[in-house]
Write a protein that holds these residues in place. Sequence first.
Motif, short mmCIF file in Angstrom:
data_model
loop_
_atom_site.label_atom_id
_atom_site.label_comp_id
_atom_site.label_asym_id
_atom_site.label_seq_id
_atom_site.Cartn_x
_atom_site.Cartn_y
_atom_site.Cartn_z
N TYR A 210 40.15 36.87 48.32
CA TYR A 210 39.39 37.57 47.27
C TYR A 210 40.13 37.42 45.94
O TYR A 210 41.37 37.43 45.90
N PHE A 211 39.35 37.33 44.86
CA PHE A 211 39.94 37.19 43.53
C PHE A 211 39.41 38.33 42.64
O PHE A 211 38.23 38.35 42.28
N TYR A 212 40.31 39.25 42.35
CA TYR A 212 39.96 40.48 41.62
C TYR A 212 40.25 40.29 40.13
O TYR A 212 41.37 40.01 39.73
N ARG A 213 39.20 40.44 39.31
CA ARG A 213 39.32 40.20 37.88
C ARG A 213 39.80 41.45 37.15
O ARG A 213 39.17 42.50 37.23
N LEU A 214 40.93 41.32 36.46
CA LEU A 214 41.45 42.41 35.64
C LEU A 214 40.91 42.25 34.23
O LEU A 214 41.39 41.43 33.45
N ARG A 215 39.88 43.03 33.91
CA ARG A 215 39.23 42.92 32.60
C ARG A 215 39.80 43.92 31.62
O ARG A 215 40.09 45.06 31.97
N ASN A 216 39.92 43.50 30.37
CA ASN A 216 40.32 44.43 29.32
C ASN A 216 39.26 45.51 29.18
O ASN A 216 38.06 45.25 29.20
#
Length: 332
Positions: A210-216
Amino acid sequence: MEGLISIIMPVYNVQDYVVDSIMSVLDQTYKKFELIVVDDGSTDNTSIVIHNFIHKNFDKRIRFFSKKNGGLSSARNYGLPISRGEWIYFIDPDDVIKKDLLEKCMLAQKEDNSDLVMFRFHNIDDSGKRISHDVFSDKMVSGSYSREDLFSHYLLGHFQNYVWCYIARKNVYVKNKIFFPIGKKYEDIYTTPKVINGIAKATFLDEYLYFYRLRNGSITKTPSKERTTELFDAFLYSSNFLHDILKNKFKKSQHTYLVDALLHVYTVNLYRKSSDSKKIEKQLTKLIRKNLWQGRAYGLSWKKKILSGLISFKLIPLANLIIYIWESSIKD
Protein backbone atom coordinates in the motif's frame (compact mmCIF):
# COMPACT_ATOMS: atom_id res chain seq x y z
CA MET A 1 -20.34 -14.10 -3.11
CA GLU A 2 -17.47 -16.51 -2.42
CA GLY A 3 -14.03 -15.08 -3.19
CA LEU A 4 -15.42 -11.67 -4.12
CA ILE A 5 -13.69 -8.69 -2.49
CA SER A 6 -15.75 -5.55 -1.93
CA ILE A 7 -13.40 -2.57 -2.08
CA ILE A 8 -14.97 0.49 -0.48
CA MET A 9 -13.52 3.85 -1.49
CA PRO A 10 -15.01 6.93 0.22
CA VAL A 11 -14.18 10.09 -1.72
CA TYR A 12 -14.30 13.76 -0.80
CA ASN A 13 -12.60 16.61 -2.70
CA VAL A 14 -9.87 14.49 -4.25
CA GLN A 15 -10.24 15.47 -7.90
CA ASP A 16 -6.45 15.44 -8.45
CA TYR A 17 -5.87 11.94 -7.03
CA VAL A 18 -8.96 9.77 -7.37
CA VAL A 19 -8.29 8.51 -10.92
CA ASP A 20 -4.86 7.17 -9.93
CA SER A 21 -6.45 5.43 -6.96
CA ILE A 22 -9.22 3.86 -9.07
CA MET A 23 -6.72 2.78 -11.72
CA SER A 24 -4.56 1.03 -9.11
CA VAL A 25 -7.64 -1.03 -8.17
CA LEU A 26 -8.64 -1.85 -11.74
CA ASP A 27 -5.07 -2.94 -12.53
CA GLN A 28 -5.15 -5.68 -9.88
CA THR A 29 -4.01 -9.14 -10.98
CA TYR A 30 -6.85 -10.60 -8.87
CA LYS A 31 -9.96 -9.81 -10.88
CA LYS A 32 -12.80 -10.97 -8.62
CA PHE A 33 -13.72 -7.71 -6.91
CA GLU A 34 -16.21 -4.87 -6.92
CA LEU A 35 -15.20 -1.26 -6.34
CA ILE A 36 -17.78 0.73 -4.38
CA VAL A 37 -17.01 4.45 -4.74
CA VAL A 38 -18.97 6.66 -2.34
CA ASP A 39 -18.82 10.41 -2.98
CA ASP A 40 -19.42 12.06 0.39
CA GLY A 41 -20.80 15.35 -0.96
CA SER A 42 -17.63 16.65 -2.62
CA THR A 43 -17.60 20.40 -3.32
CA ASP A 44 -14.91 20.28 -6.02
CA ASN A 45 -15.00 18.37 -9.33
CA THR A 46 -14.44 14.92 -7.82
CA SER A 47 -17.85 13.60 -8.87
CA ILE A 48 -17.44 14.91 -12.44
CA VAL A 49 -13.96 13.39 -12.69
CA ILE A 50 -15.29 9.99 -11.60
CA HIS A 51 -18.30 10.14 -13.94
CA ASN A 52 -16.04 11.02 -16.87
CA PHE A 53 -13.64 8.22 -16.00
CA ILE A 54 -16.44 5.63 -15.80
CA HIS A 55 -17.89 6.87 -19.11
CA LYS A 56 -14.53 6.51 -20.88
CA ASN A 57 -13.42 3.34 -19.10
CA PHE A 58 -16.59 1.35 -18.51
CA ASP A 59 -16.09 -1.46 -16.03
CA LYS A 60 -19.12 -3.19 -14.53
CA ARG A 61 -17.15 -3.81 -11.33
CA ILE A 62 -17.33 -0.10 -10.47
CA ARG A 63 -20.41 0.97 -8.49
CA PHE A 64 -20.62 4.72 -7.94
CA PHE A 65 -22.83 6.37 -5.29
CA SER A 66 -23.29 9.97 -4.16
CA LYS A 67 -24.53 11.03 -0.74
CA LYS A 68 -24.86 14.08 1.45
CA ASN A 69 -21.68 14.96 3.30
CA GLY A 70 -21.40 13.08 6.58
CA GLY A 71 -17.69 12.46 7.01
CA LEU A 72 -15.35 9.55 6.39
CA SER A 73 -17.07 7.17 8.82
CA SER A 74 -20.45 7.88 7.25
CA ALA A 75 -19.14 7.14 3.74
CA ARG A 76 -17.47 3.89 4.82
CA ASN A 77 -20.61 2.80 6.68
CA TYR A 78 -22.66 3.56 3.56
CA GLY A 79 -20.61 1.05 1.58
CA LEU A 80 -20.71 -1.83 4.06
CA PRO A 81 -24.39 -2.92 3.81
CA ILE A 82 -24.53 -2.59 0.01
CA SER A 83 -21.36 -4.64 -0.51
CA ARG A 84 -21.78 -8.04 -2.15
CA GLY A 85 -18.42 -9.58 -1.38
CA GLU A 86 -17.21 -12.21 1.05
CA TRP A 87 -14.33 -9.88 1.90
CA ILE A 88 -14.12 -6.18 2.75
CA TYR A 89 -11.26 -3.84 1.96
CA PHE A 90 -11.15 -0.07 2.49
CA ILE A 91 -8.93 2.20 0.42
CA ASP A 92 -8.48 5.96 0.70
CA PRO A 93 -9.09 7.87 -2.56
CA ASP A 94 -5.74 9.66 -2.66
CA ASP A 95 -3.68 6.49 -2.13
CA VAL A 96 -2.67 3.67 -4.48
CA ILE A 97 -2.13 -0.06 -4.07
CA LYS A 98 0.37 -2.45 -5.58
CA LYS A 99 -1.12 -4.43 -8.46
CA ASP A 100 -0.78 -7.79 -6.71
CA LEU A 101 -2.16 -6.70 -3.30
CA LEU A 102 -5.46 -8.55 -3.66
CA GLU A 103 -3.88 -11.65 -5.19
CA LYS A 104 -1.27 -11.99 -2.44
CA CYS A 105 -3.87 -11.48 0.28
CA MET A 106 -6.21 -14.10 -1.13
CA LEU A 107 -3.42 -16.65 -1.62
CA ALA A 108 -2.28 -16.12 1.98
CA GLN A 109 -5.83 -16.37 3.28
CA LYS A 110 -6.44 -19.60 1.43
CA GLU A 111 -3.24 -21.14 2.74
CA ASP A 112 -3.92 -20.21 6.39
CA ASN A 113 -7.74 -20.13 6.35
CA SER A 114 -7.53 -16.69 7.92
CA ASP A 115 -10.25 -14.14 8.66
CA LEU A 116 -7.87 -11.21 8.26
CA VAL A 117 -4.81 -10.53 6.10
CA MET A 118 -2.47 -7.65 6.98
CA PHE A 119 0.44 -6.04 5.12
CA ARG A 120 2.89 -3.15 5.24
CA PHE A 121 2.86 0.28 3.55
CA HIS A 122 5.06 3.05 2.20
CA ASN A 123 4.43 6.78 2.65
CA ILE A 124 4.51 8.84 -0.55
CA ASP A 125 4.37 12.58 -1.23
CA ASP A 126 1.99 14.50 -3.51
CA SER A 127 3.97 13.46 -6.58
CA GLY A 128 3.93 9.77 -5.63
CA LYS A 129 7.58 9.64 -4.54
CA ARG A 130 8.34 7.27 -1.65
CA ILE A 131 9.46 9.31 1.35
CA SER A 132 9.34 6.82 4.25
CA HIS A 133 7.86 3.51 5.30
CA ASP A 134 5.58 2.29 8.06
CA VAL A 135 6.75 1.76 11.63
CA PHE A 136 5.69 -1.87 11.96
CA SER A 137 7.94 -3.72 14.36
CA ASP A 138 10.39 -6.30 13.06
CA LYS A 139 8.62 -8.64 15.49
CA MET A 140 5.80 -8.83 12.93
CA VAL A 141 6.98 -11.47 10.47
CA SER A 142 5.14 -13.21 7.69
CA GLY A 143 2.96 -15.95 9.08
CA SER A 144 -0.23 -16.94 10.84
CA TYR A 145 -1.41 -15.38 14.12
CA SER A 146 -4.18 -16.36 16.50
CA ARG A 147 -6.52 -13.72 17.89
CA GLU A 148 -4.59 -13.64 21.17
CA ASP A 149 -1.23 -13.46 19.40
CA LEU A 150 -2.47 -10.52 17.37
CA PHE A 151 -3.78 -8.69 20.44
CA SER A 152 -0.42 -9.22 22.13
CA HIS A 153 1.38 -7.58 19.20
CA TYR A 154 -1.22 -4.84 18.91
CA LEU A 155 -0.92 -3.81 22.56
CA LEU A 156 2.85 -3.54 22.22
CA GLY A 157 2.54 -1.30 19.17
CA HIS A 158 3.98 -3.79 16.69
CA PHE A 159 1.53 -2.70 14.00
CA GLN A 160 -0.82 0.21 13.38
CA ASN A 161 -4.56 0.78 13.28
CA TYR A 162 -5.14 1.69 9.64
CA VAL A 163 -8.02 -0.23 8.04
CA TRP A 164 -6.40 0.04 4.61
CA CYS A 165 -3.61 -2.20 5.97
CA TYR A 166 -5.80 -5.28 6.05
CA ILE A 167 -8.54 -7.23 4.29
CA ALA A 168 -11.16 -8.90 6.50
CA ARG A 169 -14.10 -11.22 6.03
CA LYS A 170 -17.34 -9.27 5.72
CA ASN A 171 -18.86 -11.54 8.35
CA VAL A 172 -16.41 -10.10 10.91
CA TYR A 173 -18.09 -6.71 10.46
CA VAL A 174 -21.64 -8.06 10.19
CA LYS A 175 -21.57 -10.60 13.02
CA ASN A 176 -19.92 -8.16 15.45
CA LYS A 177 -21.95 -5.14 14.27
CA ILE A 178 -18.81 -3.15 13.52
CA PHE A 179 -19.31 0.29 12.07
CA PHE A 180 -17.16 3.41 12.02
CA PRO A 181 -17.99 6.09 14.64
CA ILE A 182 -19.92 9.01 13.17
CA GLY A 183 -18.51 12.46 13.91
CA LYS A 184 -15.17 11.15 15.18
CA LYS A 185 -11.68 11.60 13.83
CA TYR A 186 -9.14 8.72 14.03
CA GLU A 187 -11.90 6.28 13.13
CA ASP A 188 -9.52 3.37 12.71
CA ILE A 189 -8.38 3.54 16.36
CA TYR A 190 -12.00 2.93 17.39
CA THR A 191 -12.56 0.14 14.86
CA THR A 192 -9.44 -2.01 14.47
CA PRO A 193 -9.53 -3.54 18.01
CA LYS A 194 -13.11 -4.63 17.33
CA VAL A 195 -12.06 -6.26 14.06
CA ILE A 196 -9.24 -8.14 15.81
CA ASN A 197 -11.68 -9.26 18.49
CA GLY A 198 -13.97 -10.70 15.81
CA ILE A 199 -11.46 -13.02 14.16
CA ALA A 200 -10.11 -16.48 14.93
CA LYS A 201 -6.93 -16.29 12.86
CA ALA A 202 -4.95 -13.66 10.93
CA THR A 203 -2.12 -13.70 8.42
CA PHE A 204 0.59 -11.05 8.22
CA LEU A 205 2.47 -10.43 4.97
CA ASP A 206 5.82 -8.75 5.47
CA GLU A 207 5.48 -6.94 2.16
CA TYR A 208 4.86 -3.31 1.15
CA LEU A 209 1.58 -3.39 -0.77
CA TYR A 210 0.00 0.00 0.00
CA PHE A 211 1.17 3.54 -0.75
CA TYR A 212 -0.17 6.16 1.66
CA ARG A 213 -0.07 9.75 0.38
CA LEU A 214 0.98 12.40 2.90
CA ARG A 215 -0.77 15.51 1.61
CA ASN A 216 -0.13 19.03 2.81
CA GLY A 217 -3.10 20.28 4.86
CA SER A 218 -4.26 16.80 5.82
CA ILE A 219 -5.54 16.12 9.36
CA THR A 220 -2.28 14.46 10.34
CA LYS A 221 -0.29 17.56 9.37
CA THR A 222 -2.42 20.20 11.10
CA PRO A 223 -1.96 20.05 14.88
CA SER A 224 -4.75 21.71 16.85
CA LYS A 225 -6.42 21.61 20.24
CA GLU A 226 -9.25 19.64 18.68
CA ARG A 227 -6.86 17.11 17.17
CA THR A 228 -5.14 16.54 20.51
CA THR A 229 -8.48 16.00 22.26
CA GLU A 230 -9.86 13.78 19.50
CA LEU A 231 -6.74 11.63 19.43
CA PHE A 232 -6.76 11.26 23.22
CA ASP A 233 -10.49 10.35 23.17
CA ALA A 234 -9.91 7.72 20.48
CA PHE A 235 -7.08 6.03 22.38
CA LEU A 236 -9.01 6.19 25.66
CA TYR A 237 -12.03 4.53 24.01
CA SER A 238 -9.81 1.86 22.50
CA SER A 239 -8.02 1.27 25.82
CA ASN A 240 -11.32 0.86 27.66
CA PHE A 241 -12.62 -1.53 25.00
CA LEU A 242 -9.45 -3.61 25.20
CA HIS A 243 -9.67 -3.74 29.00
CA ASP A 244 -13.33 -4.83 28.84
CA ILE A 245 -12.62 -7.78 26.54
CA LEU A 246 -9.19 -8.81 27.78
CA LYS A 247 -9.76 -8.23 31.51
CA ASN A 248 -6.47 -9.17 33.22
CA LYS A 249 -4.90 -10.79 30.16
CA PHE A 250 -1.77 -9.00 28.96
CA LYS A 251 -2.10 -6.61 31.91
CA LYS A 252 1.37 -5.11 31.52
CA SER A 253 0.85 -4.85 27.77
CA GLN A 254 -2.37 -2.89 28.31
CA HIS A 255 -0.40 -0.28 30.28
CA THR A 256 2.23 -0.28 27.54
CA TYR A 257 -0.50 0.38 24.97
CA LEU A 258 -1.59 3.43 26.95
CA VAL A 259 1.97 4.72 27.36
CA ASP A 260 2.55 4.35 23.63
CA ALA A 261 -0.76 6.11 22.88
CA LEU A 262 -0.07 8.90 25.37
CA LEU A 263 3.38 9.49 23.87
CA HIS A 264 1.67 9.88 20.51
CA VAL A 265 -0.77 12.44 21.94
CA TYR A 266 2.11 14.16 23.79
CA THR A 267 3.97 14.58 20.48
CA VAL A 268 0.91 16.06 18.77
CA ASN A 269 0.44 18.48 21.66
CA LEU A 270 4.11 19.50 21.50
CA TYR A 271 3.75 20.61 17.89
CA ARG A 272 0.45 22.39 18.58
CA LYS A 273 1.96 25.45 20.28
CA SER A 274 -1.19 26.93 21.83
CA SER A 275 -2.00 28.73 25.09
CA ASP A 276 -3.15 25.57 26.88
CA SER A 277 -0.51 23.17 25.53
CA LYS A 278 1.46 23.35 28.80
CA LYS A 279 -1.63 22.43 30.81
CA ILE A 280 -2.29 19.41 28.58
CA GLU A 281 1.40 18.49 28.78
CA LYS A 282 1.16 18.29 32.58
CA GLN A 283 -1.92 16.08 32.40
CA LEU A 284 -0.25 13.74 29.90
CA THR A 285 2.92 13.62 32.02
CA LYS A 286 0.91 12.34 35.00
CA LEU A 287 -0.79 9.64 32.95
CA ILE A 288 2.44 8.53 31.29
CA ARG A 289 4.18 8.22 34.69
CA LYS A 290 1.29 6.22 36.18
CA ASN A 291 1.02 3.70 33.32
CA LEU A 292 4.78 3.43 32.86
CA TRP A 293 5.26 2.26 36.45
CA GLN A 294 2.20 0.01 36.44
CA GLY A 295 3.30 -1.69 33.23
CA ARG A 296 7.00 -1.69 34.19
CA ALA A 297 7.78 -0.42 30.67
CA TYR A 298 7.05 -3.93 29.42
CA GLY A 299 7.62 -4.28 25.68
CA LEU A 300 8.43 -0.61 25.05
CA SER A 301 11.18 0.12 22.54
CA TRP A 302 14.38 1.54 24.04
CA LYS A 303 13.59 4.95 22.52
CA LYS A 304 10.16 5.05 24.13
CA LYS A 305 11.55 3.79 27.44
CA ILE A 306 13.99 6.71 27.47
CA LEU A 307 11.35 9.21 26.37
CA SER A 308 8.64 8.09 28.79
CA GLY A 309 11.23 7.93 31.60
CA LEU A 310 12.37 11.50 30.95
CA ILE A 311 8.76 12.69 30.92
CA SER A 312 7.99 10.78 34.12
CA PHE A 313 10.92 12.45 35.90
CA LYS A 314 9.75 15.80 34.49
CA LEU A 315 12.85 16.34 32.37
CA ILE A 316 10.55 17.92 29.82
CA PRO A 317 13.01 20.10 27.80
CA LEU A 318 15.26 17.08 27.15
CA ALA A 319 12.27 14.88 26.30
CA ASN A 320 10.96 17.48 23.86
CA LEU A 321 14.38 17.81 22.21
CA ILE A 322 14.51 14.04 21.71
CA ILE A 323 11.04 14.10 20.13
CA TYR A 324 12.11 16.79 17.64
CA ILE A 325 15.23 14.77 16.72
CA TRP A 326 13.26 11.52 16.54
CA GLU A 327 10.50 12.98 14.36
CA SER A 328 12.98 14.60 11.94
CA SER A 329 14.80 11.28 11.47
CA ILE A 330 11.72 9.17 10.64
CA LYS A 331 11.93 10.00 6.92
CA ASP A 332 15.62 8.98 6.72
